[in-house]
Design a protein around this motif. Structure first.
Motif, PDB file in Angstrom:
ATOM      1  N   GLU B 106       0.763  -1.138   0.200  1.00 61.23           N
ATOM      2  CA  GLU B 106      -0.150   0.393  -0.235  1.00 61.23           C
ATOM      3  C   GLU B 106       1.030   1.240  -0.041  1.00 61.23           C
ATOM      4  O   GLU B 106       0.515   2.361  -1.122  1.00 61.23           O
ATOM      5  N   ARG B 107       1.612   0.791   0.711  1.00 60.29           N
ATOM      6  CA  ARG B 107       2.821   2.273   0.896  1.00 60.29           C
ATOM      7  C   ARG B 107       3.765   2.672  -0.279  1.00 60.29           C
ATOM      8  O   ARG B 107       3.613   3.664  -0.600  1.00 60.29           O
ATOM      9  N   THR B 110       0.992   4.220  -2.915  1.00 62.16           N
ATOM     10  CA  THR B 110       1.400   5.907  -2.129  1.00 62.16           C
ATOM     11  C   THR B 110       2.389   5.976  -3.258  1.00 62.16           C
ATOM     12  O   THR B 110       2.143   7.457  -3.754  1.00 62.16           O
ATOM     13  N   ALA B 111       3.198   6.056  -3.215  1.00 64.98           N
ATOM     14  CA  ALA B 111       4.375   6.447  -3.559  1.00 64.98           C
ATOM     15  C   ALA B 111       5.087   6.453  -4.870  1.00 64.98           C
ATOM     16  O   ALA B 111       4.911   7.557  -5.739  1.00 64.98           O
ATOM     17  N   GLU B 114       1.858   9.277  -6.147  1.00 66.52           N
ATOM     18  CA  GLU B 114       2.620  10.296  -5.803  1.00 66.52           C
ATOM     19  C   GLU B 114       3.594  10.899  -7.178  1.00 66.52           C
ATOM     20  O   GLU B 114       3.216  11.915  -7.891  1.00 66.52           O
ATOM     21  N   ALA B 152      10.312  -8.632 -13.329  1.00 70.46           N
ATOM     22  CA  ALA B 152       9.024  -8.351 -11.954  1.00 70.46           C
ATOM     23  C   ALA B 152      10.512  -7.625 -10.962  1.00 70.46           C
ATOM     24  O   ALA B 152      11.710  -8.065 -10.911  1.00 70.46           O
ATOM     25  N   ASN B 157      10.640  -0.714  -1.828  1.00 66.77           N
ATOM     26  CA  ASN B 157      10.221  -0.223  -0.868  1.00 66.77           C
ATOM     27  C   ASN B 157      10.149   0.332  -1.526  1.00 66.77           C
ATOM     28  O   ASN B 157      10.098   1.066  -2.773  1.00 66.77           O
ATOM     29  N   SER B 158       9.161   2.077  -0.832  1.00 68.00           N
ATOM     30  CA  SER B 158       8.448   3.280  -1.417  1.00 68.00           C
ATOM     31  C   SER B 158       9.992   3.632  -2.542  1.00 68.00           C
ATOM     32  O   SER B 158       9.837   4.247  -3.141  1.00 68.00           O
ATOM     33  N   GLU B 159      11.211   3.359  -1.454  1.00 65.34           N
ATOM     34  CA  GLU B 159      12.083   4.763  -2.160  1.00 65.34           C
ATOM     35  C   GLU B 159      12.606   4.322  -3.561  1.00 65.34           C
ATOM     36  O   GLU B 159      12.961   4.482  -4.623  1.00 65.34           O
ATOM     37  N   ARG B 163      12.512   5.574  -7.559  1.00 61.10           N
ATOM     38  CA  ARG B 163      13.925   5.208  -8.183  1.00 61.10           C
ATOM     39  C   ARG B 163      13.576   4.095  -9.617  1.00 61.10           C
ATOM     40  O   ARG B 163      14.159   4.347 -11.041  1.00 61.10           O
TER      41      ARG B 163
END
Ligand code: FMN
Ligand code: FES
Lengths: 588, 180
Positions: B106-107, B110-111, B114, B152, B157-159, B163
């Protein structure tokens, strides 16, 4: 050295197995002249992918994990230099299987990760199609059926219906033609048992289907496979073509006069199409809407004709049963749940992947001995079984044996074999919300209870997660859950409330904390948490300032940073990028 | 100039309709015409040709196969595989399966939303990225996972996810720059 094997199931490919394979193909003549290189499917140790096996001349097998082309070269050189195994990359071997492999009993997965899925010869070398020959040449359909009955095999697609009974009722119908359908729709999010079998050992499913056709008197089989499994479809196509060429499919199989053929039909992405009557509607080119039973598909199925629908894993057991005898199968497992079950272990588990264990093994042994426990040594909270119709089993029930009755008695559901492990960071209200979101989207809309009920249940859960829960919400959830459960037309709606009911049963305090205290104890629900920066720990390195996608973090270099709560979208990027040695981002 | 509904995306979609060559699907239709229960297969094959299922194509299928338009449209909208809108050059499928969910998908959504300034299901204005989701990509041990045009990526993670997108974006612009 006899052979080098590379795991090229979907998981192996995702982890980079193709690079190893291409490297070996290009360099083989230099690296290991004369040694056969072979691709294989999934052995189940997905956490160690990409995997490479070395088969020595003495038949010993050494399995290496996390392999790259460079490591492959190193491993092969080492073996060729006669120094035995290269311990630093070794994850298991045939003499000393690791803790992941040792407790397993592989019937369904007997050939997975061992044979080349595209090779009929490989399958035959492992005893493939012997059971079919035995059935067609020396047994009557009734004798085969009796053997399946003795074995106690129950359907692995979810409900656990006795396989012999389904075959028999289709057999008793007089109308022709009859059909054998293999349900390869595997829709449970987080489950990939069937995909692995289809990709790694497609012939075992074909063999089971042909035997089923012989028993019920059908000449046609259809595999309904989800389109999201391209490799499974490709390997099935190859297998079907090879079987046809070798008189294992088509007219007059093995010169016995019995004829049977199989074709593949691709699904188009609808969870409800896993339900058997919806599957039939979809096979007929319609919207996949279930209908009331009876009549059962065994009476009126595909184009109104008698149809026996079984799951992939069910079929994959059949040849083994005929080869070894029904009583050998019945000797495994528990009184009412015979044989083995394949589980897809995932979530917050150290060693995720596919495991096959005898029925009756405890959840604890599967999760802690085989799976190695919880990732990052967090605390076990619950295990989710049975997918969207299933439930969450809490820690104090970890000694529960996995068999149909025991799992059902916890409020969860054996289902097709997804086992998602949750740690203390999982919010149980959010888990219920997550599954309801899924079933609500996947509801076909035919019956009111499911279509509207799932929507209303989801809305209540969403408001609780958003911190807008009210007194009385829990009672309303309970009341509505029971209505949806009892009045829905098919298993989708009937099972949809289970995630709510089991989390309410075991984790009611979390619901209460959300509603009464506006607090998410697991620190998960976005609307109930804030990200802040610990002034003591922040060293002002500036990474979070640069990475924040909405530029809501301020602070000069070497000064304590600050998050603007008004602008923060709670994406967690700052938490991800803050260097572990500082760990300055706090979630409250 | 502006459509009253301000929906640019619909505008561009309709713009492309005029360029659709309906003859491309003749072979598929001829092959399956009259075959009972073949509608889903036809839709799959036709989508492979056009990349999505434009309205005129659905109408043509109903006409040529002798099926009611409602049946064709109803089936096309029932299954998630069928798209009635074109997709971007890069199709991002973010896994929403259970394993990915508990590992923080989910995070990542969001990222990514955005970063791309679009909502899930939408395509960026430059036609480069479509952000979509999948029920389970079958690489649960790499959770959380996303798939971009069949490849795949995980564990994310969001970061990392942003990237990867930025890298693709940069590479695309470099390519475009070189051509000039
Ligand atoms: C909503 C729903 C989804 C289902 N999905 C699947 C599935 O993906 N695969 C499967 O084998 N069975 C699935 N089933 C169960 C089938 O309806 C059916 O019971 C099963 O295929 C029978 O095979 P078995 O007797 O070998 O288990 C689902 C049932 C429901 C209600
Ligand atoms: S849940 Fe994401 S890959 Fe399976």
């Amino acid at each position: 050295m006899k052979k080098i094997r590379v795991g090229l199931g979907s998981c192996g490919i995702a982890a980079g197995g193709l690079k190893v394979w291409e490297f070996l193909q290009a360099e083989q003549a230099n690296l290991a002249p004369g040694v056969e290189i072979q691709k294989t499917g999934c052995i189940g140790m997905c956490h160690h992918e990409p995997l490479l096996d070395i088969l020595e001349d003495d038949e010993r097998v050494y399995t290496y994990g996390g392999v790259t082309p460079e490591k492959a070269q190193e491993i092969i050189d080492w073996h060729l230099s006669g120094q035995g195994s290269l311990e630093k990359y070794l994850v298991s071997s045939s003499q000393q299987p690791n803790d992941y492999i040792k407790p397993q009993l592989r019937i369904v997965l007997r050939n997975c990760g061992v044979i080349d899925p595209e090779s009929l010869d490989d399958y035959r070398r492992q005893g493939g199609y012997k059971a079919l020959a035995k059935a067609l040449k020396s047994m009557s359909p009734d004798e085969v059926l009796a053997e399946i009955k003795i074995s106690g095999l129950r359907g692995r697609g979810g409900a656990g219906f006795p396989t012999w009974f389904k075959w028999n009722s289709t057999r008793m119908e007089e109308s022709q033609p009859k059909y054998v359908v293999c349900n390869a729709d595997e829709g449970d999010p987080g489950a990939f048992m069937d995909r692995s079998v289809l990709e790694s050992d497609p012939h075992s499913v074909l063999e089971g289907m042909i035997i089923a056709g012989y028993v019920i008197g059908a000449a046609n089989g259809i595999i309904y496979c989800r389109a999201e499994y391209p490799l499974a479809i490709k390997n099935l196509q190859t297998a079907i073509a090879a079987a046809r060429e070798n008189a294992l499919l088509g007219e007059n199989i093995m010169d016995t006069g019995f004829s049977f053929d199989i074709r593949i039909k691709q699904g188009a992405g609808a969870f409800v199409c896993g339900e058997e009557t919806a599957l039939i509607a979809s096979l007929e080119g319609e919207r996949g809407m279930p209908r009331l039973k009876p009549p059962f598909p065994s009476q009126r199925g595909y184009w109104g004709q008698p149809t026996s629908i079984n799951n992939v894993e069910t079929f994959a057991n059949v040849a083994w049963i005929l080869e070894h005898g029904g009583s050998a199968f019945a000797a495994i497992g528990t009184e009412a749940s015979k044989g083995t079950k394949v589980f897809a272990l995932a979530g917050k588990i150290k060693k995720g992947g596919l495991v096959e264990v005898p029925m009756g093994m405890s959840l604890k042994e599967i999760i802690f001995t085989i799976g190695g426990g919880i990732k990052d040594d967090h605390e076990f909270k619950a295990v989710q079984m049975g997918g969207p119709s299933g439930g969450c089993i809490p820690g104090h029930l970890l000694d529960t044996p996995v068999d149909y009755q025991s799992i059902t008695s916890t409020g969860a559901f054996m289902g097709s074999g997804g086992m998602i492990v949750l740690d203390e960071t999982a919010c149980m209200v959010d888990m219920a919300r997550y599954f309801l979101d899924f079933t609500q989207k996947e509801s076909c809309g035919k019956c009111v209870q499911c279509r509207i009920g799932s929507k209303r249940l989801l809305e209540i859960l969403e408001s609780i997660c958003a911190g807008e829960g009210k007194a009385g919400d829990i009672e309303l959830l309970e009341e509505m859950a029971l209505q949806v459960q009892s009045a829905s037309l098919c298993g989708l709606g009937q099972g949809a409330p289970n995630p709510i009911l089991t989390t309410l049963r075991y984790f009611r305090d979390e619901y209460e904390a959300h509603i009464n205290d506006k607090n998410c104890p697991a620190k998960h629900c976005k609307h109930l948490i804030t990200y802040t920066i610990d002034a003591e720990r922040c060293k002002g390195c500036g990474i979070c300032v640069r990475k924040c996608p909405v530029n809501c973090i301020t602070g000069a270099k070497k000064e304590v940073h600050h998050i603007d709560q008004e602008k923060c979208i709670k994406c967690g990027t700052c938490l991800d990028v803050c260097p572990g040695k500082f760990a300055a981002v706090l979630v409250n | 100039m502006n459509c009253c509904c301000q929906n640019k995306k619909t505008e561009t979609n309709q713009g492309t309709h005029t360029d659709i060559d309906l003859r491309l699907m003749d072979e598929v239709i001829n092959h399956h015409r009259g075959e009972k229960g073949s509608l889903i297969t036809v839709l799959q094959k036709v989508q492979d040709i056009y990349g999505y299922l434009p309205m005129p194509v659905l109408k043509e299928i109903s006409l040529k196969m002798g099926l009611k338009p409602a049946q064709v449209y109803g089936t096309a909208t029932f299954y998630t595989q069928f798209r009635l809108k074109p997709v971007g050059k890069y199709l991002i499928l973010l896994c929403q399966g259970t394993a990915c969910h508990v590992n923080g998908s989910e995070r990542i959504e969001t990222a990514l939303a955005e970063e791309l300034k679009i909502k899930p299901g939408e395509t960026t204005d430059d036609g480069l990225f479509t952000l979509d989701s999948a029920a389970c990509l079958g690489c649960c041990s790499l959770a959380p996972v996303m798939m971009i045009n069949g490849q795949a990526y995980g564990p994310l993670n969001s970061e990392k996810a942003t990237r990867i997108i930025r890298d693709i974006y940069a590479a695309e612009h470099l390519k475009a720059g070189e051509k000039i």
